[in-house]
Design an enzyme around this catalytic site. Structure first.
Site, mmCIF file in Angstrom:
data_model
loop_
_atom_site.group_PDB
_atom_site.id
_atom_site.type_symbol
_atom_site.label_atom_id
_atom_site.label_comp_id
_atom_site.label_asym_id
_atom_site.label_seq_id
_atom_site.Cartn_x
_atom_site.Cartn_y
_atom_site.Cartn_z
ATOM 1 N N LYS A 71 0.863 -1.177 0.000
ATOM 2 C CA LYS A 71 0.000 0.000 0.000
ATOM 3 C C LYS A 71 0.901 1.229 0.000
ATOM 4 C CE LYS A 71 -4.019 2.006 2.191
ATOM 5 N NZ LYS A 71 -3.544 3.370 2.120
ATOM 6 N N ARG A 76 -7.683 11.122 -7.064
ATOM 7 C CA ARG A 76 -8.637 10.315 -6.302
ATOM 8 C C ARG A 76 -10.058 10.847 -6.475
ATOM 9 N NH1 ARG A 76 -12.278 9.198 -3.239
ATOM 10 N NH2 ARG A 76 -12.212 8.111 -1.248
ATOM 11 N N GLU A 92 -0.694 4.560 -7.830
ATOM 12 C CA GLU A 92 -0.408 5.526 -6.771
ATOM 13 C C GLU A 92 0.914 6.218 -7.097
ATOM 14 O OE1 GLU A 92 -2.587 5.804 -4.199
ATOM 15 O OE2 GLU A 92 -1.464 6.657 -2.514
ATOM 16 N N PHE A 147 -1.165 -0.477 -10.158
ATOM 17 C CA PHE A 147 -1.720 -1.717 -9.614
ATOM 18 C C PHE A 147 -2.919 -2.260 -10.383
ATOM 19 C CE2 PHE A 147 -2.928 1.777 -6.631
ATOM 20 C CZ PHE A 147 -4.277 1.851 -6.932
ATOM 21 N N LYS A 167 -7.964 -2.914 3.035
ATOM 22 C CA LYS A 167 -6.676 -2.335 3.427
ATOM 23 C C LYS A 167 -6.299 -2.779 4.834
ATOM 24 C CE LYS A 167 -9.158 1.983 4.299
ATOM 25 N NZ LYS A 167 -9.509 3.273 3.753
#
Ligand code: ATP
Length: 587
Positions: A253, A273, A303, A343, A424
């Protein structure tokens, strides 16, 4: 439709403090429109725009330029307009001092106004400002008082109707599909295309609700239109995660900011985002995308983060966010170059991959990115036991990362979804509350003593009730705030003060000053408790008395400002808060 008719609706929308009324007024407005293209234009205009929110098309006129256009239209001095503006604090009210009575028969249509605003936005080259002023002042000469009030607010992003996307969708569903309970049909298309205008146009073109649903369901991903991001749920620890999800793909992450990278030939767009277009901020990612994506068209999810490949050091979030800026872009890009850890692959060579499984998408992703040093594929591993997952979590934390994201290998990419397909796991996994809560500031409560210097003693904050598209209260925050933080809040809140409770806010507490729900802050609390004074999750009877208590935060403290990357609708949702409440204390 005449622009003056639309402006009368704007007046009604501005005056209401009830969300249900917003829907009713909007529905009445939509039901009067005959042309599909007009439904589309009005969809953008009610939100003060001339294109979908992610489009970089901006009118490009600030206060002084608008004042100049008003001055020219009504044959007065610009200074006179600016003085009036200073007094009233709103250009819409200010302009009404100058609009001549003869304009009251104005016959200009919505289409004409919309097209002119678009032309203004597209004007470029020599003498741009002068051309914009001329076009806008010509427009102002042709409208009545009410229209002028709303028209001047559009370029200043100050239309203030407080209408969220779900509210527009409710109204469209009511008019075009027979009932607002049919909104979910529109949501799917919205999650894929992010373009309410396009949805409105498609509905406008359909002859009946059955045809409308069919057409809307066919609206698919488009390169250049951001896809609403898939989001993560929370689980307390690796054991519970494996128990619930079985075999998973566990990924590092990365603690930077989300980037959705679109490629169409040599044209690259990058969205945040909250789906804002941030392309111009990241020249090195544009280069990376051009050189490394082996496809004619593609959409990647990832990210962005500052990273030093030699020492393999990930820089802290505070460093990375220095790159979210509008000025000195090239210089900061050199000082702090970003990498994008990719990802997911959502689209390739003309085909949407949203319905493919994660394993298939990851496999295709590997074939799509040419190895180099800007776009890097996110580190991942297939895991089926809790011990290996714990080790990977430890490893990520040791590397200075936030934790891991665990994903179901068979899952489709669920645009805009937050469910147990993605989970997460973060560092603070043994405390009471596992994650911070993103709250929206709803108002100030006046204080006594030292704080009154800043005009406030506490903030009233809320979260987002996704089902109802409303903001509901969860806490008052006061004691923990430093003077610096108060100052910063005050600065950010400038221009957001409202006389009455905004239509989409539900509250039993009346703050001294209401704020338009816009500012998102990250809050850490010790615990979530049930509360008879907050409206989050509360059930009220007809008289507004609580029959079922709501949820509230115990010992809340401000961690950071999230207004740069989160819209109010991206705050923690009621559903998430209730899940966090239930998860408390589970180790
Ligand atoms: P959310 O985005 O879920 O509302 P948030 O903004 O507080 O919450 P986090 O709780 O930190 O963010 O976690 C989700 C975010 O983690 C994603 O939106 C994404 O930006 C980031 N992220 C980093 N690495 C990954 C990864 N491998 N897969 C998915 N997301 C990742």
């Amino acid at each position: 439709m005449l622009f003056s008719t639309l402006s009368e609706y704007f007046d009604k929308l501005e005056a209401t403090s009830s969300r249900l009324q917003l829907i009713d007024i909007l529905s009445e407005l939509f039901s009067k429109i005959k042309e599909a293209s007009e439904t589309q234009e009005i969809c953008y205009l009610v939100q003060g725009r001339i294109a979908p929110f992610f489009s970089p098309l901006e009118i490009g006129m600030a206060e002084k330029t608008v004042a100049q256009a008003i001055a020219r239209a009504f044959n007065i001095d610009r200074e006179e307009v600016l003085t009036e503006f200073d007094k009233k604090g709103d250009m819409g009210i200010a302009v009404n001092q100058f609009v001549h009575i003869v304009n009251s028969n104005a016959k200009i249509t919505v289409k004409e106004v919309f097209d002119t605003l678009k032309t203004i936005a597209q004007t470029s080259g020599d003498g741009t400002i002068e051309k914009k002023i001329t076009l806008f002042s010509d427009l102002l000469k042709r409208v009545d008082k009410t229209s002028a009030k709303h028209l001047v607010r559009i370029p200043l992003s100050n239309l203030r109707l407080g209408i969220g996307d779900p509210t527009v969708m409710d109204a469209l569903a009511k008019v075009k599909l027979g009932d607002k309970s049919q909104r979910h049909y529109l949501e799917g298309a919205y999650n894929r295309t992010s373009d309410l205008g396009l949805i409105a146009y498609t509905l406008g073109e359909s002859k009946n609700p059955v045809e409308a649903v069919k057409k809307v369901e066919k609206l698919s991903v488009k390169v250049g239109n951001p896809i609403r991001s898939e989001l993560c749920e929370r689980l307390p620890n690796p054991e519970k995660t494996i128990e619930k999800m079985g075999e998973v793909d566990a990924q590092y992450k990365y603690d930077g900011f989300r980037v959705q990278i679109h490629k169409k030939g040599n044209e690259i767009s990058i969205f945040s985002r909250n789906l804002e277009n941030m392309t111009h901020m990241f020249p090195e990612l544009i280069e990376g995308a051009k050189n490394q994506i082996k496809a004619e068209t593609a959409i990647l999810d990832g990210e962005a983060m500052a990273y030093n490949p030699t020492s393999e050091e990930f820089l802290p979030f505070q460093e990375t966010t220095k790159r979210r800026r509008k000025y000195k872009i090239e210089e900061t890009a050199k000082e702090l170059p970003l990498k994008a850890f990719i990802f997911d692959l959502l689209y390739k060579n003309g085909k949407s991959l949203l319905d493919e499984s994660l394993s298939k998408r990851l496999e295709m992703l590997k074939e799509t990115i040419k190895p180099d040093d800007i776009l890097l594929t996110a580190q991942n591993k297939t895991i089926k036991d809790a011990k290996t997952l714990s080790l990977m979590l430890e490893d990520a934390i040791t590397k200075g990362l936030e934790g891991v994201v665990v994903k179901k290998l068979s899952s489709k990419y669920e645009a805009g979804g937050r469910n147990f397909n993605w989970v997460k796991l973060k560092r603070h996994s043994s405390g009471e509350l596992k994650d911070t809560i993103d709250c929206v500031i709803l108002g100030y409560i006046s204080g006594r003593g030292k704080r009154t210097a800043f005009g406030a003693g506490a903030l009233l904050v809320g979260i987002y009730d996704q089902k109802k598209d409303t903001f509901v209260t969860v806490s008052k925050i006061g004691t923990g705030l430093t003077d610096e933080e108060w100052k910063s809040i005050q600065q950010r809140a400038k221009g957001l003060e409202q006389k009455n409770k905004p239509a989409r806010v539900e509250s039993l507490i009346n703050p001294s000053v209401w704020l338009k729900p816009e500012l998102v802050i990250e809050v850490l609390a010790d615990e979530i408790t049930r509360s008879p004074i907050h409206t989050a999750g509360a059930q009220l009877d007809q008289n507004g008395k609580i029959v079922e208590p709501g949820y509230a935060l115990r010992f809340p403290r401000l961690i950071s400002f999230r207004d740069k990357d989160k819209k109010p609708e991206d705050a923690t949702t009621l559903k998430e808060l209730i899940e966090m409440y239930k998860d408390q204390g589970k180790k």
